[in-house]
Design a protein around this motif. Structure first.
Motif, PDB file in Angstrom:
ATOM      1  N   TRP A 176      -3.575 -95.216-101.498  1.00 60.61           N
ATOM      2  CA  TRP A 176      -2.178 -94.885-101.795  1.00 60.61           C
ATOM      3  C   TRP A 176      -1.180 -95.747-101.034  1.00 60.61           C
ATOM      4  CZ3 TRP A 176      -0.922 -93.889 -96.931  1.00 60.61           C
ATOM      5  CH2 TRP A 176      -1.820 -93.193 -96.108  1.00 60.61           C
ATOM      6  N   GLU A 183       5.353 -90.610-104.903  1.00 55.08           N
ATOM      7  CA  GLU A 183       3.976 -90.626-105.390  1.00 55.08           C
ATOM      8  C   GLU A 183       2.982 -90.817-104.246  1.00 55.08           C
ATOM      9  OE1 GLU A 183       1.914 -92.537-109.346  1.00 55.08           O
ATOM     10  OE2 GLU A 183       3.100 -93.865-108.093  1.00 55.08           O
ATOM     11  N   ARG A 186       2.423 -87.598-102.379  1.00 52.71           N
ATOM     12  CA  ARG A 186       1.791 -86.612-103.268  1.00 52.71           C
ATOM     13  C   ARG A 186       0.295 -86.885-103.383  1.00 52.71           C
ATOM     14  NH1 ARG A 186       4.609 -87.243-108.382  1.00 52.71           N
ATOM     15  NH2 ARG A 186       6.284 -86.224-107.242  1.00 52.71           N
ATOM     16  N   TRP A 276      -1.906 -85.912-109.015  1.00 58.08           N
ATOM     17  CA  TRP A 276      -0.462 -86.060-109.263  1.00 58.08           C
ATOM     18  C   TRP A 276       0.261 -84.707-109.307  1.00 58.08           C
ATOM     19  CZ3 TRP A 276      -3.458 -90.172-110.222  1.00 58.08           C
ATOM     20  CH2 TRP A 276      -2.907 -91.448-110.071  1.00 58.08           C
TER      21      TRP A 276
END
Length: 278
Positions: A176, A183, A186, A276
């Protein structure tokens, strides 16, 4: 259209072994001052081993396949225009990451690999990931399955893990760090829904885990062709399912949209929904 022969695949595997032996491993844990430089950040490095390995690989490929093109990570860093339109040619294109996991390599951590994909006419037709430490390869030609080949010539077929049916039973890798907020936070937080996670900072080794049936997914936001073309083909040939985050097929020309590789389509959908989740 030019097809690779089994002799060509053997030659490519031998080339990566030779480069690992001559250019990469002698420099592992032996890098001196000035041998490591930052590219875009302190986590994005290049070493003398990357540069030397890519130069030797490129010269050898162009000598054996004089009408081909080579798309190397370090060459593109010097000349980004090399990425313009390369993937649609009927010529063979060899996409090379001389050391995937350079941060690990420069840190003295034995988790890195050499990645090579072969592209023609917009399709990835072959992929090899070589481990210079273990001196073996995972390899695939499109439509022929994926194999693990050992130095003594023994080969075993590769197959992704059986689906487990729930995110709470999955182990996976979610890279990530290149994602934008929110995002990024998350995805990082939702990884806690999984049974476990791995973060090798090395796509070469993470794809190896996935193709060998040891983890259930690998997720990446940054899409550079040398990082994912070989691994995505290997995953597919090992029975897995690979798509960009929007569900579309991942192709050599794609530089954005992320990629999620999983054991099967149902697991892919489960992971996409869970990670998500807001």
């Amino acid at each position: 259209m030019t097809a690779l022969s089994s002799t060509d695949m053997d030659w490519l595997a031998a080339l990566l072994l030779d480069v690992g032996t001559a250019e990469i491993m002698p420099r592992f844990r032996n890098l001196g001052d000035g041998d490591v430089q930052q590219k875009t950040s302190a986590a994005d490095l290049v070493t003398e081993a990357d540069v030397a390995a890519e130069r030797v690989i490129t010269d050898a490929l162009l000598d054996r396949f004089p009408d081909s093109m080579v798309i190397g990570e370090e060459a593109v860093a010097e000349n980004p225009a090399l990425l313009e339109g390369w993937s649609q040619s009927d010529k063979l294109a060899f996409v090379v990451d001389p050391i995937d996991g350079t941060f690990n390599f420069a840190s003295g951590v034995a988790s890195f690999g050499v990645m090579l994909a072969v592209v023609q006419g917009g399709e990835t037709i072959a992929g090899i990931i070589h481990d210079p430490v273990g001196k073996d390869w995972i390899m695939a030609e499109k439509g022929s399955g994926a194999i693990l080949r050992r130095l003594d010539g023994r080969e075993n077929g590769l197959k992704v893990a059986e689906p487990v049916g729930a995110i709470s039973r999955m182990i996976g890798s979610a890279s990530w760090q290149y994602m934008p907020e929110p995002e990024r936070s998350r995805i990082a937080a939702n990884q806690a829904l999984c049974l476990g996670s791995v973060a090798y900072r090395c796509a070469a080794q993470e794809y190896r885990l996935l193709c060998g049936g040891h983890i259930h997914f690998a997720l990446y936001n940054k899409l550079m062709p040398w990082d994912h073309l070989a691994g995505s083909l290997l995953t597919t040939e090992a029975g897995g399912y690979v798509r960009r985050f929007d569900g579309s097929a991942y192709r050599p020309e794609h530089l954005d949209g992320g990629v999620l590789a999983a054991t099967d389509i149902d697991s892919w959908n489960m992971i996409r929904e869970a990670l998500w989740r807001t």
